[in-house]
Enzyme design. Structure first.
Site, mmCIF file in Angstrom:
data_model
loop_
_atom_site.group_PDB
_atom_site.id
_atom_site.type_symbol
_atom_site.label_atom_id
_atom_site.label_comp_id
_atom_site.label_asym_id
_atom_site.label_seq_id
_atom_site.Cartn_x
_atom_site.Cartn_y
_atom_site.Cartn_z
ATOM 1 C CB SER A 1 -0.207 -8.146 -1.233
ATOM 2 O OG SER A 1 -0.808 -8.745 -0.457
ATOM 3 C CD GLU B 1 -10.079 3.650 1.037
ATOM 4 O OE1 GLU B 1 -9.951 4.855 0.882
ATOM 5 O OE2 GLU B 1 -9.480 2.865 0.224
ATOM 6 C CE LYS C 1 -4.264 -1.944 0.226
ATOM 7 N NZ LYS C 1 -5.146 -1.724 -1.242
#
Lengths: 261, 373
Positions: free
Chosen positions: B356, B89, B67
């Site tokens: 990830s 969010e 991210k």
């Protein structure tokens, strides 16, 4: 064409259909018309109402709990039309329920129900090509939202695509009542007047007779939504009567203000 | 709309601006820890007895997941636009933590919306965000998960749009978000492609990545799309069953629709109301999927399969014990797919799995679900 504003200012009333149930919504709508509402926005409840504040979010949740659907709202519209020929009726919905019904079928049923116009909250004019073609084919008035942050070019595009009236949003943000009206509102109406001859209805945040009168001085119509839904929420068992009284209060306030001038 | 157009303009300019790109690359290198390694999982490969398995280690990045790639990119855009308030969010909390981190780094005010159900199951990340100076606002509506957090962030954005940037964390929402977020994650696939060519002298037979909104998967897929022999496999949350409401497998139970400004596959009922979803991993628990995945799937270029909660949990233990790597529960779904697929592949074939994120944030849920006594 019932999408006309006979009074100045005219009153547009929003209700979330199916809150608390469809039979009561019908009574509420007829009471609002009886009390003097010029146009009714029949709100279709949606699971993810991103443009709405907490009051209409709660109403949508209540309506969806017993499965209120777009098809049911259109049946309700047809029933209301039988009893109120000269009131403007608008379907107020998010895009997805319409897509699932099918754009063509939706317009056909909406027209057959005697509805005058449609407002799709989350469909920007830039993406509205197919929608506008279907609306034209079935002689329905598309109504778009114009925001204070919309640049002039976009206001023009919105005005050109709209029929019946242009819905000006009083301030940035979601639906819901506010203590004070932003100075944004007046400026926006002024900017819209430069690009359109259509009547302009101002909405978002209007809840009192004073605000109604104040807005009535520069807009052609005033939309009251969350305040109506709040009256429905607070008056369990006597929703229609409460909404009727509230609508009369709003309109009386405006008349007093006109008389004072 | 005006804000989306401003963002698109600014992003297009930044793309061509060498200084912007150089600063982003420098932060990705010296702050986030890129490039991430491509690791040959020898024991896992032997255990499964088929294709050679490589792991792309996005879990080693600062903040513990991919991210941060997107947050650094959008953070620098916020600076360019002269805004000072950032909202986001978060589902699993990884995007929230990465956003809070970048806001601390660049000096922005930060508000993160998070469903209260997710706050409960990812409480460690809630504390991390607060420690980084962000305000975490719980969202009580709907299923109290990622979808509802996005609704609330959108409401905040339309209200405060003049001062605020919405740092959306996946390849979702209105244009230009899906394109922009993908571009910021392309670095994953670009690195992986060069790394596998260097290590093996050939391209992999398949790439496997989990798909919630779809940011890590589109990031690793993108530079392989033109390599038509490389199979691209996205893994959705199969949850606890096939009934609507029990999973988040949009391609198995969904149909085309519009949610939150995106036309894609959506889990919904026949009246167009959005369905509730379930997954053991908060990051995959979302009823729609990035529109580019829908396009890749409809074009037959990528395939999408589900992995259940139980399969993901089993894959977590397996990876921990064969390679000493505890994956995030999201990434564990990709591992679950390689467990099924590798044994059916030739030993000469290579498969890359995108890890990830790392599993630290999920230790509580793992403890509830895995009995190791």
């Amino acid at each position: 064409m019932p999408l006309a504003f006979y009074k100045k200012p005219a009153l547009v009333v929003y209700v979330t259909c199916g809150d608390p149930d469809l039979a009561t919504t019908r009574e509420i709508v007829l009471a609002a018309i009886e009390a003097g509402a010029d146009v009714i926005e029949l709100g279709v409840p949606f699971s993810d109402p991103v443009a709405d504040g907490p009051v209409i979010q709660r109403a949508s949740e209540r309506a969806l709990k017993h499965g209120t659907s777009l098809a049911q709202v259109l049946t309700l519209a047809a029933e209301v039309r039988v009893q109120a020929q000269s009131t403007g009726l608008i379907i107020f919905s998010y895009l997805n329920p319409i897509l699932q019904m099918g754009m063509e079928k939706f317009c056909k049923v909406t027209r057959a129900a005697g509805v005058d116009g449609v407002l799709v909250t989350d469909l920007p004019v830039e993406e509205a090509g197919e929608y506008l073609r279907a609306m034209r084919k079935y002689d329905l008035a598309p109504v778009f939202l114009a925001a204070p942050t919309s640049p002039d070019g976009r206001l023009k595009r919105i005005a050109e695509a709209s029929r019946g009236f242009v819905y000006a949003v009083s301030r940035t943000g979601v639906t819901g009542t506010r203590q004070e009206l932003a100075s944004d509102a007046k400026k926006l109406v002024k900017r819209l007047r430069r690009v359109t001859k259509l009547p302009i209805a101002l909405g978002f945040g209007i809840s009192t007779a004073e605000q109604f009168a104040e807005v009535g001085e520069f807009a052609d119509a005033v939309v009251v939504g969350s305040a109506i839904v709040e009256h429905i929420e607070r008056n369990r068992g006597r929703e229609a009567a409460a909404v009727g009284e509230f609508v009369r209060t709003l309109l009386a306030g405006a008349q007093l203000s006109v008389a004072a001038r | 709309m005006a804000a989306l157009e401003e963002l698109e303009r600014e992003y297009e300019r930044a793309k061509r601006d060498k200084k912007f790109q150089a600063r982003l690359t420098q932060l990705l290198t010296t702050y986030a820890g890129r490039p991430t390694p491509l690791f040959f999982a020898r024991r896992l490969t032997e255990k499964l007895g088929g294709a050679k398995i490589y792991l792309k280690r996005e879990d080693l990045l600062h903040t513990g997941a991919h991210k941060i790639n997107n947050c650094l990119g959008q953070g620098l855009l916020v600076e360019r636009m002269g805004k000072h308030r950032v909202i986001a969010e978060t589902g699993a909390g990884q995007h929230g933590v990465a956003t809070a981190t970048v806001c601390a780094l660049l000096g922005f005010e930060c508000v993160v919306y998070m469903g209260t159900e997710d706050m409960r199951r990812q409480e460690l990340n809630v504390f991390r965000m607060r420690l980084l100076g962000a305000e975490v606002r719980g969202v009580e509506s709907g299923s109290r998960t990622l979808k509802d957090a996005i609704n609330e962030a959108m409401r905040d954005w339309v209200t405060n749009v003049r001062t605020t940037h919405y740092l959306l964390g996946s390849v979702l929402g209105a244009h230009p978000y899906p394109t922009m977020v993908r571009d910021f994650h392309r670095v994953i696939g670009r690195e992986a492609r060069a790394q596998i060519l260097k290590a093996e002298g050939k391209l992999p037979a398949a790439i496997i990545a989990c798909v919630g909104g779809g940011s890590n998967s589109i990031g690793i897929f993108y530079d392989f799309i033109k390599d038509e022999k490389v199979r691209l496999i996205g893994v959705e949350a199969g949850g606890r069953g096939e009934k609507l409401g029990d999973h988040a497998a949009r391609f198995r139970g969904g149909s085309p629709g519009v949610l939150q400004g995106t036309y894609s596959y959506v889990l919904q009922d026949s009246g167009g109301q959005i369905a509730l979803t379930h997954s053991v991993s908060a990051g995959l628990d979302y009823p729609s999927i990035g529109p580019e995945h829908a396009a890749l799937r409809d074009a037959g270029r990528a395939e999408y399969v589900p992995a259940s909660d139980a399969e993901a949990l089993a894959a977590t233990t397996l990876l921990a014990r064969t390679e000493g790597i505890i994956p995030a529960l999201e990434s564990a779904h990709a591992v679950a797919e390689v467990v099924k697929r590798a044994p059916r592949m030739k030993k000469s074939e290579i498969v890359i799995v995108n890890i990830s994120g790392r599993g630290d944030k999920d230790i509580g849920i793992m403890r509830e679900n895995l009995n190791l006594d």
